[in-house]
Enzyme design. Structure first.
Site, PDB file in Angstrom:
ATOM      1  N   GLY A 111      41.943  29.596  36.429  1.00 31.84           N
ATOM      2  CA  GLY A 111      42.694  30.199  37.534  1.00 31.84           C
ATOM      3  C   GLY A 111      43.084  29.259  38.656  1.00 31.84           C
ATOM      4  N   GLU A 159      38.248  26.833  44.077  1.00 31.59           N
ATOM      5  CA  GLU A 159      38.283  28.144  43.411  1.00 31.59           C
ATOM      6  C   GLU A 159      39.565  28.885  43.784  1.00 31.59           C
ATOM      7  OE1 GLU A 159      37.450  29.882  41.141  1.00 31.59           O
ATOM      8  OE2 GLU A 159      35.314  30.220  40.906  1.00 31.59           O
ATOM      9  N   ASP A 160      40.106  29.618  42.838  1.00 33.80           N
ATOM     10  CA  ASP A 160      41.270  30.456  43.128  1.00 33.80           C
ATOM     11  C   ASP A 160      40.873  31.632  44.010  1.00 33.80           C
ATOM     12  OD1 ASP A 160      39.716  31.525  41.091  1.00 33.80           O
ATOM     13  OD2 ASP A 160      41.383  31.976  39.754  1.00 33.80           O
ATOM     14  N   ASP A 193      35.164  36.668  44.542  1.00 34.32           N
ATOM     15  CA  ASP A 193      35.067  38.129  44.601  1.00 34.32           C
ATOM     16  C   ASP A 193      33.602  38.504  44.878  1.00 34.32           C
ATOM     17  OD1 ASP A 193      35.281  40.847  44.227  1.00 34.32           O
ATOM     18  OD2 ASP A 193      36.068  40.760  42.197  1.00 34.32           O
ATOM     19  N   LYS A 205      37.550  37.760  48.742  1.00 34.98           N
ATOM     20  CA  LYS A 205      37.443  39.212  48.923  1.00 34.98           C
ATOM     21  C   LYS A 205      36.089  39.436  49.611  1.00 34.98           C
ATOM     22  CE  LYS A 205      40.025  40.699  44.804  1.00 34.98           C
ATOM     23  NZ  LYS A 205      39.912  41.310  43.462  1.00 34.98           N
ATOM     24  N   ASP A 239      45.470  35.447  36.565  1.00 34.81           N
ATOM     25  CA  ASP A 239      46.029  36.200  35.445  1.00 34.81           C
ATOM     26  C   ASP A 239      45.549  37.637  35.371  1.00 34.81           C
ATOM     27  OD1 ASP A 239      43.304  35.419  34.679  1.00 34.81           O
ATOM     28  OD2 ASP A 239      43.844  36.222  32.715  1.00 34.81           O
ATOM     29  N   ARG A 267      50.158  34.073  35.274  1.00 31.37           N
ATOM     30  CA  ARG A 267      49.718  32.829  35.923  1.00 31.37           C
ATOM     31  C   ARG A 267      50.889  32.029  36.490  1.00 31.37           C
ATOM     32  NH1 ARG A 267      44.265  32.087  34.735  1.00 31.37           N
ATOM     33  NH2 ARG A 267      43.570  32.646  32.657  1.00 31.37           N
TER      34      ARG A 267
END
Ligand code: 5GP
Ligand code: MG
Length: 179
Positions: A48, A103-104, A107, A135, A163, A169
């Site tokens: 990601g 990191e993308d 969460d 998040k 994705d 993506r």
């Protein structure tokens, strides 16, 4: 505002590229200022984060900066503890260097906690975390995150490397699921 369909779900524009770009540039400037004179290795957590990494790394103003790519694999171990995680692709020397994990999205934080644990076993001088998106609701400050691009709600998002079952993506903007 544009709408797209990936597999069975519909998504709408959420964060336009201009805003992502601005946030990435700001983060790159901060990192460059903070880590002057350090031996820095950026670590892209695949898949990601590939697009975020490419965009951030070209804005980094550290002459000696290096980048590498790795993946966290989980497999069933033979022992009773169940899932064992392992970093694949970590071939660079790490001992004594400053690592910046890219990191993308964070969460629940499960992934980043595991990555940090595995990297610290290699005795780096320091490990910093840089995430494009956070998040915060489920993460609840499990550990300090040094660089956060943008905080978002709990909606599922795609685009800019992220994705939905491998699709989406390539999207330049970030899209949010329409429930
Ligand atoms: P965590 O371990 O922090 O719960 O989640 C980490 C991984 O879950 C991220 O690296 C990403 O792959 C995936 N993830 C979490 N939220 C989203 C989301 O909204 N969209 C997509 N595409 N992936 C997500
Ligand atoms: Mg990821």
């Amino acid at each position: 505002m544009s709408r797209i369909k990936l597999h069975d779900k519909e998504f709408e524009t959420f964060i336009p590229y201009a805003q992502i770009n601005q946030s990435v540039k700001k983060m790159a400037l901060q990192i460059s200022n903070d880590l002057k004179n350090e031996d820095v290795l950026f670590i892209c957590i695949l898949n990601g984060s590939f697009m975020f990494t490419a965009e951030l790394f070209k804005e980094i103003e550290l002459e000696q900066a290096e980048v590498t790519f790795m993946r966290l694999s989980s497999y069933d171990g033979t022992d009773t503890t169940g899932q064992v995680k392992k970093l694949i692709g970590l071939n660079e020397p790490i001992n004594g260097r400053v690592l910046v994990v890219l990191e993308d999205i964070i969460d629940t934080g499960t992934t980043i906690v595991e990555v940090m644990k595995l990297l610290k076993e290699h005795q780096p001088k320091a490990v910093k975390i840089a995430t494009l998106l956070l998040k915060p609701e489920k993460f609840k400050n499990k550990m300090p995150v040094d660089y956060v691009g943008m905080e978002i709600g709990n909606d599922f998002i795609v685009g800019f490397g992220l994705d939905y079952d491998q699709k989406g993506r390539n999207l330049k903007d970030i899209y949010k699921i329409i429930e």
